[in-house]
Enzyme design. Structure first.
Site, PDB file in Angstrom:
ATOM      1  N   SER A  60      67.215  31.169  30.658  1.00  0.00           N
ATOM      2  CA  SER A  60      66.349  30.753  31.762  1.00  0.00           C
ATOM      3  C   SER A  60      66.707  31.491  33.049  1.00  0.00           C
ATOM      4  O   SER A  60      67.836  31.958  33.230  1.00  0.00           O
ATOM      5  CB  SER A  60      66.487  29.252  32.000  1.00  0.00           C
TER       6      SER A  60
HETATM    7  N1  SAH Z   1      69.084  26.395  28.064  1.00  0.00           N
HETATM    8  C1  SAH Z   1      68.910  27.827  27.833  1.00  0.00           C
HETATM    9  C2  SAH Z   1      67.471  28.208  27.666  1.00  0.00           C
HETATM   10  C3  SAH Z   1      67.082  28.090  26.297  1.00  0.00           C
HETATM   11  S1  SAH Z   1      65.439  28.614  25.902  1.00  0.00           S
HETATM   12  C4  SAH Z   1      69.518  28.589  28.989  1.00  0.00           C
HETATM   13  O1  SAH Z   1      70.332  28.060  29.700  1.00  0.00           O
HETATM   14  O2  SAH Z   1      69.221  29.756  29.170  1.00  0.00           O
HETATM   15  C5  SAH Z   1      64.920  27.177  25.016  1.00  0.00           C
HETATM   16  C6  SAH Z   1      65.681  26.845  23.772  1.00  0.00           C
HETATM   17  O3  SAH Z   1      65.078  25.674  23.228  1.00  0.00           O
HETATM   18  C7  SAH Z   1      65.594  27.912  22.682  1.00  0.00           C
HETATM   19  O4  SAH Z   1      66.888  28.270  22.282  1.00  0.00           O
HETATM   20  C8  SAH Z   1      64.831  27.208  21.552  1.00  0.00           C
HETATM   21  O5  SAH Z   1      65.252  27.578  20.260  1.00  0.00           O
HETATM   22  C9  SAH Z   1      65.139  25.746  21.824  1.00  0.00           C
HETATM   23  N2  SAH Z   1      64.192  24.792  21.242  1.00  0.00           N
HETATM   24  C10 SAH Z   1      62.848  24.911  21.099  1.00  0.00           C
HETATM   25  N3  SAH Z   1      62.326  23.812  20.507  1.00  0.00           N
HETATM   26  C11 SAH Z   1      63.379  22.976  20.294  1.00  0.00           C
HETATM   27  C12 SAH Z   1      63.497  21.663  19.718  1.00  0.00           C
HETATM   28  N4  SAH Z   1      62.440  20.999  19.248  1.00  0.00           N
HETATM   29  N5  SAH Z   1      64.724  21.117  19.650  1.00  0.00           N
HETATM   30  C13 SAH Z   1      65.818  21.757  20.125  1.00  0.00           C
HETATM   31  N6  SAH Z   1      65.784  22.987  20.684  1.00  0.00           N
HETATM   32  C14 SAH Z   1      64.559  23.591  20.762  1.00  0.00           C
END
Ligand code: SAH
Length: 214
Positions: A60
């Protein structure tokens, strides 16, 4: 490229955009974001942008991580609320997890993509972040065995607020999450569990990857 000066430029940008809490800003000074992206992208790690992390996912944008962290923890007098248990949905590369972990007692974090979670587990342990439990699951379920949570932070966007997550909030607890159909039309929400029901505040427009149902 990962010098103190480059990092300080990012801190200035966060301060210019409403991040006022010094403890939150200090986390962005100390978490080495270049270790959360692929080596080829390390030179861009301290720019205020989302970057790809493989598996079709992204790290992010720092400003959004900062806004969500501040919205989760900050009290109206500017102090940080002491939270015992915080649930994170969407561990990804673990950047938000690393920012948050020293500010709360324990982070419980759920990620859907198993190989991504495996890499992240190693990364967070090599950074000595230990007040943490990670789990592979669909975050729509929450983590019922550990509920209730003082805070829940969701970093992927569902189309609607999952009822399971509301049900797992402690009294007074806060849920910070993007909600919306497409990446262009999501709203960041803060939902607080009060004695008289859930109170919703809109914190702005955001663009997250979708929260996928297993
Ligand atoms: N928190 C991260 C951003 C992650 S992007 C950061 O600090 O940069 C979003 C993440 O959510 C991805 O890794 C994706 O695989 C996960 N995701 C998507 N749908 C999900 C679900 N239903 N349960 C858990 N994780 C999920």
């Amino acid at each position: 490229m990962t010098s103190a000066r480059t990092r300080e430029r990012l801190i200035n940008r966060l301060m210019d955009n409403g991040i006022t809490n010094q403890l939150v800003l200090d986390r962005f000074r100390s978490v080495p974001r270049h270790l959360f992206v692929q080596e080829a992208l390390a030179s861009r790690a301290y720019e205020d942008d989302a970057l790809p992390i493989g598996f079709g996912q992204t790290i992010s944008q720092p400003l959004i991580v900062a806004l969500m962290t501040q919205a989760l923890l900050e009290e109206s007098d500017g102090s940080l609320r002491k939270m015992q248990k915080v649930l994170e949905i969407g561990t990804g590369c673990g950047y938000q997890t690393a920012v948050l972990a020293p500010l709360v007692a324990t982070v419980y974090s759920i990620e859907r993509v198993a190989p991504l979670l495996q890499e992240t587990r190693k990364r967070l342990s090599s950074l000595n972040i230990a007040n943490l439990r990670l789990r592979r699951d669909d975050g729509h379920r929450g983590w019922p065995g550990q509920a209730p949570f003082d805070g829940i932070i969701v970093t992927a966007a569902p189309t609607d607020v999952p009822q399971n997550l509301l049900a797992q909030l402690a009294p007074g607890g806060r849920l910070i999450m993007p909600v919306g159909e497409q990446s262009t039309a999501q709203t960041l929400l803060r939902i607080t569990a009060t004695e008289s029901g859930f109170v919703e505040e809109k914190l702005g427009k955001v663009a997250f990857v979708p929260m996928i149902e297993d």
